[in-house]
Motif scaffolding. Structure first.
Motif, PDB file in Angstrom:
ATOM      1  N   ASN A  39      16.572 -43.855  23.660  1.00 16.30           N
ATOM      2  CA  ASN A  39      16.386 -42.436  23.326  1.00 16.30           C
ATOM      3  C   ASN A  39      17.524 -41.853  22.488  1.00 16.30           C
ATOM      4  OD1 ASN A  39      14.060 -42.501  24.929  1.00 16.30           O
ATOM      5  ND2 ASN A  39      15.284 -42.051  26.765  1.00 16.30           N
ATOM      6  N   LEU A  40      17.933 -42.613  21.495  1.00 15.05           N
ATOM      7  CA  LEU A  40      18.988 -42.109  20.609  1.00 15.05           C
ATOM      8  C   LEU A  40      18.562 -42.170  19.146  1.00 15.05           C
ATOM      9  CD1 LEU A  40      22.230 -43.703  22.172  1.00 15.05           C
ATOM     10  CD2 LEU A  40      21.574 -41.294  22.204  1.00 15.05           C
ATOM     11  N   ALA A  41      17.255 -42.243  18.913  1.00 17.91           N
ATOM     12  CA  ALA A  41      16.789 -42.375  17.532  1.00 17.91           C
ATOM     13  C   ALA A  41      17.315 -41.234  16.663  1.00 17.91           C
ATOM     14  CB  ALA A  41      15.267 -42.433  17.499  1.00 17.91           C
ATOM     15  N   ASP A  42      17.421 -40.043  17.241  1.00 15.48           N
ATOM     16  CA  ASP A  42      17.875 -38.895  16.444  1.00 15.48           C
ATOM     17  C   ASP A  42      19.395 -38.857  16.282  1.00 15.48           C
ATOM     18  OD1 ASP A  42      18.055 -38.465  19.172  1.00 15.48           O
ATOM     19  OD2 ASP A  42      17.856 -36.290  18.992  1.00 15.48           O
ATOM     20  N   LYS A  43      20.094 -39.789  16.908  1.00 12.54           N
ATOM     21  CA  LYS A  43      21.554 -39.822  16.802  1.00 12.54           C
ATOM     22  C   LYS A  43      22.047 -40.971  15.923  1.00 12.54           C
ATOM     23  CE  LYS A  43      22.188 -36.377  19.478  1.00 12.54           C
ATOM     24  NZ  LYS A  43      22.761 -35.127  18.953  1.00 12.54           N
ATOM     25  N   ARG A  44      21.121 -41.547  15.217  1.00 13.54           N
ATOM     26  CA  ARG A  44      21.429 -42.702  14.377  1.00 13.54           C
ATOM     27  C   ARG A  44      22.675 -42.510  13.506  1.00 13.54           C
ATOM     28  NH1 ARG A  44      17.197 -46.368  12.654  1.00 13.54           N
ATOM     29  NH2 ARG A  44      18.268 -47.873  11.355  1.00 13.54           N
ATOM     30  N   ASP A  45      22.786 -41.338  12.893  1.00 10.57           N
ATOM     31  CA  ASP A  45      23.903 -41.111  11.968  1.00 10.57           C
ATOM     32  C   ASP A  45      25.054 -40.321  12.586  1.00 10.57           C
ATOM     33  OD1 ASP A  45      22.536 -42.433   9.884  1.00 10.57           O
ATOM     34  OD2 ASP A  45      21.278 -40.638   9.649  1.00 10.57           O
ATOM     35  N   ALA A  46      24.979 -40.090  13.891  1.00 12.02           N
ATOM     36  CA  ALA A  46      26.069 -39.352  14.550  1.00 12.02           C
ATOM     37  C   ALA A  46      27.240 -40.295  14.802  1.00 12.02           C
ATOM     38  CB  ALA A  46      25.569 -38.786  15.878  1.00 12.02           C
ATOM     39  N   TYR A  47      28.452 -39.728  14.733  1.00 17.47           N
ATOM     40  CA  TYR A  47      29.622 -40.558  15.053  1.00 17.47           C
ATOM     41  C   TYR A  47      29.643 -40.860  16.544  1.00 17.47           C
ATOM     42  CZ  TYR A  47      31.465 -40.043  10.379  1.00 17.47           C
ATOM     43  OH  TYR A  47      31.626 -40.121   9.033  1.00 17.47           O
ATOM     44  N   VAL A  48      29.980 -42.101  16.855  1.00 13.47           N
ATOM     45  CA  VAL A  48      29.988 -42.534  18.247  1.00 13.47           C
ATOM     46  C   VAL A  48      30.869 -41.628  19.102  1.00 13.47           C
ATOM     47  CG1 VAL A  48      30.655 -44.409  19.805  1.00 13.47           C
ATOM     48  CG2 VAL A  48      29.533 -44.941  17.641  1.00 13.47           C
ATOM     49  N   ASP A  49      32.025 -41.273  18.568  1.00 16.07           N
ATOM     50  CA  ASP A  49      32.943 -40.482  19.378  1.00 16.07           C
ATOM     51  C   ASP A  49      32.483 -39.041  19.585  1.00 16.07           C
ATOM     52  OD1 ASP A  49      34.492 -42.534  20.046  1.00 16.07           O
ATOM     53  OD2 ASP A  49      36.108 -42.138  18.625  1.00 16.07           O
ATOM     54  N   ASP A  50      31.466 -38.612  18.838  1.00 18.39           N
ATOM     55  CA  ASP A  50      30.934 -37.259  19.049  1.00 18.39           C
ATOM     56  C   ASP A  50      29.806 -37.249  20.081  1.00 18.39           C
ATOM     57  OD1 ASP A  50      32.688 -36.385  17.189  1.00 18.39           O
ATOM     58  OD2 ASP A  50      31.241 -36.295  15.530  1.00 18.39           O
ATOM     59  N   LEU A  51      29.377 -38.425  20.516  1.00 15.44           N
ATOM     60  CA  LEU A  51      28.270 -38.471  21.485  1.00 15.44           C
ATOM     61  C   LEU A  51      28.775 -38.081  22.867  1.00 15.44           C
ATOM     62  CD1 LEU A  51      26.583 -41.876  20.493  1.00 15.44           C
ATOM     63  CD2 LEU A  51      25.938 -39.565  19.761  1.00 15.44           C
ATOM     64  N   SER A  52      27.850 -37.547  23.668  1.00 12.48           N
ATOM     65  CA  SER A  52      28.220 -37.224  25.050  1.00 12.48           C
ATOM     66  C   SER A  52      28.423 -38.531  25.811  1.00 12.48           C
ATOM     67  CB  SER A  52      27.096 -36.433  25.713  1.00 12.48           C
ATOM     68  OG  SER A  52      25.987 -37.284  25.939  1.00 12.48           O
ATOM     69  N   ARG A  53      29.016 -38.425  26.975  1.00 11.74           N
ATOM     70  CA  ARG A  53      29.274 -39.618  27.763  1.00 11.74           C
ATOM     71  C   ARG A  53      27.979 -40.373  28.103  1.00 11.74           C
ATOM     72  NH1 ARG A  53      33.457 -41.945  30.691  1.00 11.74           N
ATOM     73  NH2 ARG A  53      32.626 -43.159  32.396  1.00 11.74           N
ATOM     74  N   GLY A  54      26.950 -39.602  28.454  1.00 12.88           N
ATOM     75  CA  GLY A  54      25.663 -40.224  28.783  1.00 12.88           C
ATOM     76  C   GLY A  54      25.085 -40.954  27.573  1.00 12.88           C
ATOM     77  N   MET A  55      25.206 -40.345  26.409  1.00 10.43           N
ATOM     78  CA  MET A  55      24.687 -40.994  25.190  1.00 10.43           C
ATOM     79  C   MET A  55      25.486 -42.249  24.882  1.00 10.43           C
ATOM     80  SD  MET A  55      24.101 -37.737  22.727  1.00 10.43           S
ATOM     81  CE  MET A  55      23.024 -36.392  23.170  1.00 10.43           C
ATOM     82  N   LYS A  56      26.814 -42.154  25.066  1.00  9.55           N
ATOM     83  CA  LYS A  56      27.646 -43.339  24.822  1.00  9.55           C
ATOM     84  C   LYS A  56      27.242 -44.481  25.747  1.00  9.55           C
ATOM     85  CE  LYS A  56      31.927 -41.364  23.148  1.00  9.55           C
ATOM     86  NZ  LYS A  56      33.163 -40.767  23.547  1.00  9.55           N
ATOM     87  N   GLN A  57      26.960 -44.137  26.992  1.00  8.22           N
ATOM     88  CA  GLN A  57      26.552 -45.188  27.931  1.00  8.22           C
ATOM     89  C   GLN A  57      25.252 -45.836  27.465  1.00  8.22           C
ATOM     90  OE1 GLN A  57      29.248 -45.832  29.283  1.00  8.22           O
ATOM     91  NE2 GLN A  57      28.660 -45.978  31.431  1.00  8.22           N
ATOM     92  N   ARG A  58      24.324 -45.020  27.000  1.00  3.74           N
ATOM     93  CA  ARG A  58      23.045 -45.587  26.547  1.00  3.74           C
ATOM     94  C   ARG A  58      23.234 -46.403  25.263  1.00  3.74           C
ATOM     95  NH1 ARG A  58      19.562 -41.028  25.829  1.00  3.74           N
ATOM     96  NH2 ARG A  58      21.175 -39.636  26.575  1.00  3.74           N
ATOM     97  N   LEU A  59      24.153 -45.944  24.418  1.00  5.73           N
ATOM     98  CA  LEU A  59      24.442 -46.724  23.213  1.00  5.73           C
ATOM     99  C   LEU A  59      25.086 -48.063  23.600  1.00  5.73           C
ATOM    100  CD1 LEU A  59      24.415 -46.700  20.090  1.00  5.73           C
ATOM    101  CD2 LEU A  59      26.751 -45.778  20.182  1.00  5.73           C
ATOM    102  N   GLY A  60      25.949 -48.003  24.615  1.00  3.15           N
ATOM    103  CA  GLY A  60      26.575 -49.234  25.118  1.00  3.15           C
ATOM    104  C   GLY A  60      25.524 -50.203  25.642  1.00  3.15           C
ATOM    105  N   LEU A  61      24.500 -49.628  26.248  1.00  2.29           N
ATOM    106  CA  LEU A  61      23.399 -50.442  26.759  1.00  2.29           C
ATOM    107  C   LEU A  61      22.641 -51.083  25.583  1.00  2.29           C
ATOM    108  CD1 LEU A  61      22.198 -51.051  29.514  1.00  2.29           C
ATOM    109  CD2 LEU A  61      20.808 -48.994  29.315  1.00  2.29           C
ATOM    110  N   ALA A  62      22.404 -50.290  24.563  1.00  4.08           N
ATOM    111  CA  ALA A  62      21.720 -50.824  23.376  1.00  4.08           C
ATOM    112  C   ALA A  62      22.537 -51.956  22.767  1.00  4.08           C
ATOM    113  CB  ALA A  62      21.510 -49.707  22.344  1.00  4.08           C
TER     114      ALA A  62
END
Ligand SMILES: Nc1ncnc2c1ncn2[C@@H]1O[C@H](COP(=O)(O)OP(=O)(O)OP(=O)(O)O)[C@@H](O)[C@H]1O
Length: 312
Positions: free
Chosen positions: A122-145
């Motif tokens: 569920n991060l398709a809309d964050k494709r171009d966002a900087y990793v460090d600007d993501l919330s902690r929950g988003m970072k965790q999901r990105l880590g999972l990806a």
């Protein structure tokens, strides 16, 4: 068996981080690895992920011994450590592309894989966002990806929900459920039991380097909910006793293990006595009938009563 360990141990100088660990995690199941801070969960996971050499004992992932076949093991696993690095100049897409390249995934396939993974977490809309600007929950999901780029069979996730707010936990859990439905085996740690109880098939509880309880999640959570567990030892195979007790009032679970029957029970001592009478009346040869140690319950109380913001 997806994971198997035999007397797996790790010492750091005088500190015994993991002691004689014997674990079994079946393929396609979710296994919750529970324990307070310092219990040895991260150390175990790092050994399974081939990043830390065991002091003693052995471990197999999908049949491959971790120290003898680290490359095969790494292909089978996706490992998410309990920390997230700093990647201030990378976007979510670049971050995943970096790991896809690291796994030697063909450039022509990378784009498609990254899109599918971003969709999945569920991060398709964050494709171009900087990793460090993501919330902690988003970072965790990105880590999972990130640990899914090479399509591993087994996920080893070290406290993925720690520090997440309730909403982020729910989102993470829904992704994990989806991964499970895809047939992945999930080995996940937490220091909060209720967080994993409804998602996992089995759990193991670590305390001070040792596995103090392991088994079916319903049986173990039954104990925590105030139920008791009775072990019945018989002079014959436990099947007949299990059949006799099936459906009896208060009986919440039955597990046959050769000539031993483990019964989850909601009820008091009187009810225990009644069940024993039922077996005797049937002529079933019981030679030992006991409620198993409350030590384990104490352990759970400690673990589950830490006052953390769990989300039952
Ligand atoms: N590299 C190391 N050097 C020395 N001691 C270590 C090292 N790594 C872990 N330990 C010790 O081993 C024990 C187990 O630590 P571990 O991190 O595996 O526990 P944990 O259950 O994962 O806890 P946490 O939830 O805090 O990560 C602790 O006493 C820890 O201090």
């Amino acid at each position: 068996m997806m994971i198997r360990t035999e007397n797996l141990s790790k010492r750091f100088g005088d500190v015994v981080a993991v002691k004689d660990l014997n674990l079994e995690v079946r393929k396609g199941t979710a296994y919750g690895f529970i324990g307070p801070n310092g219990a040895g969960k991260s150390t175990t996971m790092a050994m399974l992920a081939t990043l830390l050499e065991p002091s003693e004992g052995r471990a197999w992932i999908g049949g491959w011994e971790v120290t003898e076949h680290p490359d095969e093991v790494r292909r089978l696993i996706g490992y998410m450590p309990d920390f997230f690095g700093v990647y201030d100049r990378l976007t979510a897409e670049e971050y995943l592309a970096f790991f896809a390249a690291g796994y030697g995934i063909d450039p022509s396939r990378r784009e498609g894989i990254i899109s599918r993974l971003l969709e999945l977490v569920n991060l398709a809309d964050k494709r171009d966002a900087y990793v460090d600007d993501l919330s902690r929950g988003m970072k965790q999901r990105l880590g999972l990806a990130r640990c899914l780029v090479h399509d591993p069979e087994l996920l080893i996730l070290d406290e993925p929900a720690s520090g997440l707010d309730p909403r982020a936990r729910i989102e993470l859990r829904s992704v994990l459920r989806e991964l499970k439905s895809m047939g992945k085996t999930i080995f996940i740690s937490s220091h909060i039991l209720p967080e994993l109880a409804d998602f996992c098939d089995a759990i193991g509880v670590m305390e001070r380097g040792k596995l103090v309880a392991a088994g079916d999640v319903r049986e173990i959570t039954g104990r925590i909910k105030g139920g008791r567990t009775v072990e019945i030892h018989l002079l014959e195979d436990a099947e007949r006793a299990a059949k006799r007790l099936e459906g009896e009032q208060g009986v919440t679970s039955l597990r046959v293990d050769g000539r031993k029957l483990t019964v989850g029970l909601e009820g008091d001592e009187r009810r225990q006595a009644e069940l024993l009478s039922l077996l005797i009346a049937e002529g079933i040869p019981v030679y030992r009938f006991e409620e198993i140690s409350t030590d384990i319950e104490d352990v759970f109380l400690k673990i589950t009563g830490t006052g953390e913001e769990g989300s039952p």
